[in-house]
Design a protein around this motif. Sequence first.
Motif, mmCIF file in Angstrom:
data_model
loop_
_atom_site.group_PDB
_atom_site.id
_atom_site.type_symbol
_atom_site.label_atom_id
_atom_site.label_comp_id
_atom_site.label_asym_id
_atom_site.label_seq_id
_atom_site.Cartn_x
_atom_site.Cartn_y
_atom_site.Cartn_z
ATOM 1 N N PRO A 114 0.820 -1.220 0.000
ATOM 2 C CA PRO A 114 0.000 0.000 0.000
ATOM 3 C C PRO A 114 0.855 1.272 0.000
ATOM 4 O O PRO A 114 1.975 1.262 0.507
ATOM 5 C CB PRO A 114 -0.806 -0.118 1.297
ATOM 6 N N LEU A 115 0.299 2.339 -0.551
ATOM 7 C CA LEU A 115 1.016 3.609 -0.699
ATOM 8 C C LEU A 115 0.552 4.627 0.338
ATOM 9 O O LEU A 115 -0.627 4.696 0.672
ATOM 10 C CB LEU A 115 0.781 4.180 -2.101
ATOM 11 N N ALA A 116 1.493 5.449 0.794
ATOM 12 C CA ALA A 116 1.183 6.444 1.817
ATOM 13 C C ALA A 116 2.184 7.593 1.710
ATOM 14 O O ALA A 116 3.221 7.456 1.062
ATOM 15 C CB ALA A 116 1.275 5.799 3.204
ATOM 16 N N PRO A 117 1.894 8.731 2.357
ATOM 17 C CA PRO A 117 2.876 9.824 2.342
ATOM 18 C C PRO A 117 4.193 9.391 2.979
ATOM 19 O O PRO A 117 5.265 9.701 2.458
ATOM 20 C CB PRO A 117 2.208 10.935 3.161
ATOM 21 N N SER A 118 4.105 8.676 4.117
ATOM 22 C CA SER A 118 5.288 8.207 4.824
ATOM 23 C C SER A 118 5.058 6.756 5.220
ATOM 24 O O SER A 118 3.921 6.294 5.288
ATOM 25 C CB SER A 118 5.535 9.054 6.078
ATOM 26 N N ALA A 119 6.151 6.048 5.501
ATOM 27 C CA ALA A 119 6.051 4.617 5.822
ATOM 28 C C ALA A 119 5.629 4.436 7.276
ATOM 29 O O ALA A 119 6.389 3.950 8.113
ATOM 30 C CB ALA A 119 7.379 3.932 5.550
ATOM 31 N N ILE A 120 4.400 4.859 7.561
ATOM 32 C CA ILE A 120 3.886 4.800 8.935
ATOM 33 C C ILE A 120 2.582 4.011 8.940
ATOM 34 O O ILE A 120 1.642 4.341 8.211
ATOM 35 C CB ILE A 120 3.599 6.221 9.477
ATOM 36 N N LYS A 121 2.542 2.997 9.771
ATOM 37 C CA LYS A 121 1.319 2.214 9.930
ATOM 38 C C LYS A 121 0.730 2.459 11.319
ATOM 39 O O LYS A 121 1.466 2.646 12.272
ATOM 40 C CB LYS A 121 1.658 0.722 9.779
#
Length: 363
Positions: A114-121
């Motif tokens: 999945p894609l996101a602004p930053s690699a934060i879950k």
Amino acid sequence: MLFTAFSNTRLKTKNRIAMAPMTRSRTSQPGDVPNEMMAVYYKQRANAGLVVTEGAPISAVGRGYSMTPGIYTQAHIDGWKKVTTAIHDEGSKVFIQLWHVGRRSHSSISGEQPLAPSAIKVPDQVFGPLPEGGFGMIETEQPKAMSQRDIDNTIADFVQAAKNAMEAGFDGVEIHAAHGYLFDTFMRLESNQRDDQYGGSQENRMRFMLDTLKAVADEIGGDKVAVRVSPHVTEGFVDEDAEIIQVMLTAFEKIAPMNLAYLHFSENISRHVEASESFRQQVREVYPNPIMVAGKLTKATAQELLDKNYADLVAFGTPYVTNPDLVERFKHNWPLTGFDADARLTLYGGGEEGYIDYPEYRA
Ligand code: PHB
């Protein structure tokens, strides 16, 4: 005013009532294709002057829930034509909600990380394939921070999805920028820790949404584009965001000259957070164009929003699940069928039961 037509240069609807977007996950497999049963469901509810469809993933990687109807293949376009024709036959308008879930997914659903602004879950669950077989709620996956190329590709995917929607006969598209999905995560500090032109300052954090709206409006016309936001909802986040109200108010000022069809506020997903009266006034000061509000409204509270000029259109979600003839029930003050545990059980997936078998009111 609920039952009077809405008309301005952008949008004309036969009444002020909209059906809010709701995921129902009843596409045909394989390929997540809209079908005849979905056309029946929407036609039953096309007493609403404007129908906003359930979220339609704009790409495979933008998908966060299994069996939701896409808008990125020819089969999707052909399937949606059944839905738009059915709604238009009732004299109503229909916008398709264009959806990229961002980090609220798992590669078993989206096919890639999945894609996101930053690699934060954050702790979060979505509807996907269970390891033991069948479908159910699964934990989301650690997302990848988007590169500039990912961002450019995603804007292009939104533009292509909007073109596909025009081919499928929609009156317009609603870009989903609410509920902790892609654009919402770019706007909030908790999920956006970028140091490029899409992170840091408030202007940078709203850039991706604004660039996408502009690209889509340039392609199909601003009057066929809408956007949905949920500044008061914390769905998909751990905490509230101290700056989100200001970020959004600034964004609305920038969006106003695009002359969009409407700006749509969602105030109830897992938790109802009604906007304050002062927020509604602030929005009206910066945003003169059509506004739609959704979230636990009743006939009375919806009427009040219209009377106070805080909204031009009022949207109903769960009442439309169990009351296909909602406008008639409001008109005659007939009782509403509640959204009970059974209705909840048949919300996602399955067949006709709990989908197209809710009867019209009989006195
Ligand atoms: C849901 O399926 O519960 C859902 C989907 C999309 C939203 C909000 C909720 O924007």
